[in-house]
Write a protein that holds these residues in place. Structure first.
Motif: not given
Length: 192
Positions: A99-105, A21-32, A45-48
């Motif tokens: 389909a969705s994914a959420i990451g923290f880091g 999913l991370l490889e094919r999805t075009a746009i991510g949302h980044f929260a700070t 846009l992002f790259v995994y």
């Protein structure tokens, strides 16, 4: 990297499915979060690659860069919406496949020009048309962009797949309010 807790285990994606999913999805949302405590979400846009998330923006300092300087904590989200489908006899008995994914880091600025160029190689491999005839690996304005790397501490994914037509309403009625009746004049439903 560990996966977080998913309440609905029947919807949980495995690690390989999350990575696909991370490889094919075009746009991510980044929260700070800003120094004053306000959240800030930006689509990008992002790259995994190699278990990390990479993204970029201008070298001009804005909200995102200020927030990263304040706190390295970050949250990342992606989603794909599928088809809307009915599962029961009332309007509220409608859902969508997804389909969705959420990451923290933690996020940091990538300063090394070689690493920045490697990001753009991967970025162009993901987003560019393979038929474009331009010099590959040549990025004369690297100093004008900021590249970020997110070290993921937690990554979860879930999905709601589209069921077969035989499992959708009206073939199968999975209404959540089986005793509900539509009111005669009001259009409102009432329970028996």
């Amino acid at each position: 990297m560990s996966q977080g807790l998913i309440r609905r285990k029947d919807k949980e994606l495995g690690q390989a499915e999350v990575e696909a999913l991370l490889e094919r999805t075009a746009i991510g949302h980044f929260a700070t979060v800003s120094e004053s405590g306000f959240p800030y979400v930006v689509p990008n846009l992002f790259v995994y690659a190699e278990g990390k998330i990479y993204t970029h923006n201008s070298s001009v300092t804005g909200h995102f860069r200020q927030n990263v300087a304040h706190s390295s904590q970050v949250c990342f989200e992606i989603a794909e919406m599928g088809q809307v489908w009915p599962y029961g006899e009332f309007e509220c008995d409608t859902t969508t496949s997804y389909a969705s994914a959420i990451g923290f880091g933690t996020i940091q600025v990538v300063n090394d020009p070689t690493e920045k160029a490697r990001f753009f190689d991967r970025f162009m491999a993901k987003y560019a048309d393979t038929e474009w005839e331009r010099p590959k690996g040549f990025y004369p304005r690297l100093e004008q962009v900021t590249v970020y790397c997110i070290e993921l501490a937690q990554l979860t994914g879930k999905h709601g797949p589209l069921p077969a037509v035989s499992e959708q309403w009206p073939a199968k009625n999975n209404t959540r309010s089986p005793r509900a009746r539509v009111g005669e004049n009001s259009g409102l439903r009432t329970e028996d």
